[in-house]
Design a protein around this motif. Structure first.
Motif, short mmCIF file in Angstrom:
data_model
loop_
_atom_site.label_atom_id
_atom_site.label_comp_id
_atom_site.label_asym_id
_atom_site.label_seq_id
_atom_site.Cartn_x
_atom_site.Cartn_y
_atom_site.Cartn_z
N TYR A 91 6.94 -4.28 -6.74
CA TYR A 91 8.14 -3.81 -7.42
C TYR A 91 7.82 -3.19 -8.78
O TYR A 91 8.56 -2.36 -9.30
CB TYR A 91 9.15 -4.94 -7.62
CG TYR A 91 8.77 -5.85 -8.77
CD1 TYR A 91 9.27 -5.61 -10.04
CD2 TYR A 91 7.88 -6.89 -8.60
CE1 TYR A 91 8.89 -6.41 -11.11
CE2 TYR A 91 7.50 -7.69 -9.65
CZ TYR A 91 8.01 -7.45 -10.90
OH TYR A 91 7.63 -8.23 -11.97
N SER A 92 6.68 -3.59 -9.38
CA SER A 92 6.37 -3.13 -10.73
C SER A 92 6.19 -1.61 -10.80
O SER A 92 6.41 -1.01 -11.84
CB SER A 92 5.14 -3.84 -11.27
OG SER A 92 3.99 -3.50 -10.53
N TYR A 93 5.79 -0.99 -9.69
CA TYR A 93 5.67 0.47 -9.70
C TYR A 93 7.03 1.11 -9.93
O TYR A 93 7.18 2.02 -10.75
CB TYR A 93 5.09 0.98 -8.37
CG TYR A 93 3.68 0.55 -8.11
CD1 TYR A 93 2.65 0.84 -9.00
CD2 TYR A 93 3.37 -0.13 -6.94
CE1 TYR A 93 1.35 0.45 -8.75
CE2 TYR A 93 2.07 -0.52 -6.67
CZ TYR A 93 1.07 -0.22 -7.58
OH TYR A 93 -0.21 -0.61 -7.32
N THR B 47 9.39 -1.89 0.72
CA THR B 47 8.07 -2.49 0.55
C THR B 47 8.10 -3.57 -0.52
O THR B 47 7.52 -4.65 -0.34
CB THR B 47 7.03 -1.40 0.19
OG1 THR B 47 7.00 -0.43 1.23
CG2 THR B 47 5.65 -2.00 0.04
N ALA B 48 8.77 -3.31 -1.62
CA ALA B 48 8.85 -4.30 -2.69
C ALA B 48 9.57 -5.57 -2.22
O ALA B 48 9.13 -6.68 -2.52
CB ALA B 48 9.56 -3.71 -3.91
N LEU B 49 10.66 -5.41 -1.48
CA LEU B 49 11.41 -6.58 -1.00
C LEU B 49 10.61 -7.39 0.01
O LEU B 49 10.63 -8.62 -0.01
CB LEU B 49 12.74 -6.13 -0.41
CG LEU B 49 13.73 -5.57 -1.44
CD1 LEU B 49 14.93 -4.93 -0.75
CD2 LEU B 49 14.18 -6.66 -2.41
N VAL B 50 9.88 -6.70 0.90
CA VAL B 50 9.04 -7.41 1.86
C VAL B 50 7.92 -8.15 1.11
O VAL B 50 7.64 -9.31 1.41
CB VAL B 50 8.47 -6.44 2.92
CG1 VAL B 50 7.35 -7.08 3.73
CG2 VAL B 50 9.60 -5.96 3.85
N ASP B 51 7.31 -7.50 0.15
CA ASP B 51 6.25 -8.13 -0.65
C ASP B 51 6.76 -9.40 -1.32
O ASP B 51 6.12 -10.46 -1.26
CB ASP B 51 5.74 -7.12 -1.68
CG ASP B 51 4.63 -7.66 -2.57
OD1 ASP B 51 3.83 -8.51 -2.12
OD2 ASP B 51 4.55 -7.22 -3.73
#
Length: 166
Positions: free
Chosen positions: A97-99, A39-43
Protein backbone atom coordinates in the motif's frame (compact mmCIF):
# COMPACT_ATOMS: atom_id res chain seq x y z
CA UNK A 1 1.72 26.98 -25.09
CA UNK A 2 5.09 28.14 -23.88
CA UNK A 3 6.84 24.76 -24.06
CA UNK A 4 5.08 22.28 -26.37
CA UNK A 5 6.54 23.39 -29.68
CA UNK A 6 7.57 21.50 -32.77
CA UNK A 7 11.23 20.59 -32.48
CA UNK A 8 12.12 21.85 -35.98
CA UNK A 9 9.70 24.64 -36.82
CA UNK A 10 9.12 25.99 -33.31
CA UNK A 11 5.39 26.10 -34.09
CA UNK A 12 3.12 26.08 -31.02
CA UNK A 13 1.13 22.91 -30.45
CA UNK A 14 -2.27 23.19 -32.15
CA UNK A 15 -5.15 23.85 -29.74
CA UNK A 16 -7.08 20.82 -31.00
CA UNK A 17 -4.16 18.49 -30.33
CA UNK A 18 -3.60 20.01 -26.88
CA UNK A 19 -7.28 19.46 -26.02
CA UNK A 20 -7.07 15.83 -27.15
CA UNK A 21 -3.93 15.26 -25.08
CA UNK A 22 -5.51 16.78 -21.99
CA UNK A 23 -8.72 14.79 -22.50
CA UNK A 24 -6.69 11.56 -22.62
CA UNK A 25 -4.52 12.39 -19.60
CA UNK A 26 -6.63 10.32 -17.21
CA UNK A 27 -7.32 7.42 -19.54
CA UNK A 28 -7.51 4.12 -17.65
CA UNK A 29 -6.92 5.66 -14.20
CA UNK A 30 -9.90 3.85 -12.67
CA UNK A 31 -8.54 0.55 -13.92
CA UNK A 32 -5.02 1.31 -12.69
CA UNK A 33 -6.26 2.38 -9.26
CA UNK A 34 -8.39 -0.75 -8.80
CA UNK A 35 -5.60 -3.14 -9.84
CA UNK A 36 -3.17 -1.37 -7.49
CA UNK A 37 -5.56 -1.32 -4.54
CA UNK A 38 -6.45 -4.97 -5.06
CA UNK A 39 -2.82 -5.98 -4.66
CA UNK A 40 -2.46 -3.84 -1.54
CA UNK A 41 -5.62 -5.30 0.02
CA UNK A 42 -4.56 -8.87 -0.73
CA UNK A 43 -1.09 -8.15 0.71
CA UNK A 44 -2.57 -6.76 3.93
CA UNK A 45 -5.10 -9.59 4.29
CA UNK A 46 -2.46 -12.29 3.90
CA UNK A 47 -0.21 -10.61 6.44
CA UNK A 48 -3.07 -10.79 8.95
CA UNK A 49 -3.08 -14.58 8.65
CA UNK A 50 -1.48 -16.53 11.48
CA UNK A 51 -0.51 -19.65 9.53
CA UNK A 52 0.99 -18.89 6.16
CA UNK A 53 2.40 -22.42 5.78
CA UNK A 54 -1.07 -23.85 5.15
CA UNK A 55 -2.14 -21.02 2.88
CA UNK A 56 -3.27 -21.80 -0.67
CA UNK A 57 -2.33 -18.53 -2.41
CA UNK A 58 -4.79 -18.94 -5.28
CA UNK A 59 -7.71 -19.70 -2.94
CA UNK A 60 -6.79 -16.88 -0.56
CA UNK A 61 -6.49 -14.41 -3.41
CA UNK A 62 -9.87 -15.50 -4.84
CA UNK A 63 -11.54 -15.22 -1.42
CA UNK A 64 -10.19 -11.73 -0.75
CA UNK A 65 -10.98 -10.40 -4.24
CA UNK A 66 -14.53 -11.80 -4.09
CA UNK A 67 -14.91 -10.21 -0.65
CA UNK A 68 -14.08 -6.74 -1.96
CA UNK A 69 -16.22 -7.13 -5.08
CA UNK A 70 -13.25 -7.04 -7.46
CA UNK A 71 -14.49 -6.73 -11.06
CA UNK A 72 -13.68 -9.90 -13.01
CA UNK A 73 -12.39 -7.74 -15.87
CA UNK A 74 -9.51 -6.39 -13.77
CA UNK A 75 -6.70 -8.44 -12.30
CA UNK A 76 -4.32 -7.46 -9.52
CA UNK A 77 -1.31 -5.36 -10.54
CA UNK A 78 0.96 -7.96 -8.94
CA UNK A 79 -0.20 -11.45 -8.07
CA UNK A 80 0.88 -13.19 -4.86
CA UNK A 81 4.01 -14.80 -6.39
CA UNK A 82 5.23 -11.29 -7.30
CA UNK A 83 5.06 -10.29 -3.65
CA UNK A 84 7.68 -12.73 -2.36
CA UNK A 85 9.81 -9.82 -1.15
CA UNK A 86 6.89 -8.80 1.06
CA UNK A 87 7.10 -12.16 2.80
CA UNK A 88 10.89 -12.37 3.06
CA UNK A 89 11.05 -10.52 6.39
CA UNK A 90 9.30 -8.00 8.58
CA UNK A 91 10.74 -4.91 6.87
CA UNK A 92 8.16 -4.95 4.09
CA UNK A 93 5.26 -6.83 5.66
CA UNK A 94 1.95 -5.66 4.22
CA UNK A 95 3.77 -2.70 2.70
CA UNK A 96 2.52 -2.72 -0.88
CA UNK A 97 0.00 0.00 0.00
CA UNK A 98 2.92 2.36 0.64
CA UNK A 99 3.44 2.85 -3.09
CA UNK A 100 -0.05 4.26 -3.49
CA UNK A 101 0.21 6.17 -0.21
CA UNK A 102 3.32 7.92 -1.52
CA UNK A 103 1.24 9.03 -4.52
CA UNK A 104 -1.39 10.39 -2.12
CA UNK A 105 1.26 12.42 -0.30
CA UNK A 106 2.79 13.61 -3.57
CA UNK A 107 -0.56 14.84 -4.91
CA UNK A 108 -1.48 16.49 -1.61
CA UNK A 109 1.91 18.21 -1.35
CA UNK A 110 1.66 19.48 -4.92
CA UNK A 111 -1.77 20.86 -4.11
CA UNK A 112 -0.03 23.10 -1.54
CA UNK A 113 1.80 24.72 -4.46
CA UNK A 114 -1.36 24.93 -6.57
CA UNK A 115 -3.18 26.68 -3.74
CA UNK A 116 -0.66 29.53 -3.98
CA UNK A 117 -1.33 29.92 -7.70
CA UNK A 118 2.34 29.25 -8.45
CA UNK A 119 3.72 25.74 -8.95
CA UNK A 120 7.16 27.20 -8.15
CA UNK A 121 6.16 29.18 -5.04
CA UNK A 122 9.39 29.83 -3.12
CA UNK A 123 7.79 29.96 0.35
CA UNK A 124 6.03 26.62 -0.14
CA UNK A 125 9.22 25.11 -1.53
CA UNK A 126 11.15 26.33 1.50
CA UNK A 127 8.59 24.73 3.85
CA UNK A 128 8.77 21.47 1.91
CA UNK A 129 12.55 21.50 2.15
CA UNK A 130 12.63 22.40 5.84
CA UNK A 131 9.89 20.15 7.20
CA UNK A 132 10.06 17.16 4.83
CA UNK A 133 13.35 16.86 2.96
CA UNK A 134 15.76 18.24 5.58
CA UNK A 135 13.92 16.59 8.48
CA UNK A 136 14.41 13.12 7.01
CA UNK A 137 13.51 10.49 9.57
CA UNK A 138 14.36 12.68 12.54
CA UNK A 139 10.76 13.07 13.70
CA UNK A 140 7.34 11.52 13.45
CA UNK A 141 6.32 11.61 9.75
CA UNK A 142 2.80 12.81 10.58
CA UNK A 143 4.19 15.73 12.57
CA UNK A 144 6.63 16.61 9.78
CA UNK A 145 3.80 16.64 7.25
CA UNK A 146 1.57 18.69 9.56
CA UNK A 147 4.38 21.22 10.00
CA UNK A 148 4.72 21.48 6.21
CA UNK A 149 1.09 21.40 5.15
CA UNK A 150 -0.88 22.31 8.27
CA UNK A 151 -2.94 19.15 7.86
CA UNK A 152 -2.51 15.45 7.22
CA UNK A 153 -2.50 14.25 3.59
CA UNK A 154 -5.86 13.84 1.90
CA UNK A 155 -6.73 11.39 -0.89
CA UNK A 156 -8.81 14.03 -2.69
CA UNK A 157 -5.92 15.57 -4.69
CA UNK A 158 -4.90 12.12 -5.95
CA UNK A 159 -8.47 11.28 -6.93
CA UNK A 160 -8.83 14.64 -8.69
CA UNK A 161 -5.51 14.20 -10.47
CA UNK A 162 -6.58 10.80 -11.72
CA UNK A 163 -9.90 12.19 -12.91
CA UNK A 164 -11.88 10.04 -10.45
CA UNK A 165 -13.67 12.99 -8.79
CA UNK A 166 -14.45 16.51 -9.95
Amino acid sequence: KKYPRHYQSGEVIPEELLERLLAAANFNQGFATVEYLATALVDMAIHKEDKLDDLDPAQMEKKILNGIGMPKEIIMRHRIPHLLHAFAGDGYSAGYYSYLWSEVMDADAFEAFEETGDAFDADTAAKLEKFIYAAGGSQDPAKAYMDFRGKLPSIEPLLKGRGLVN
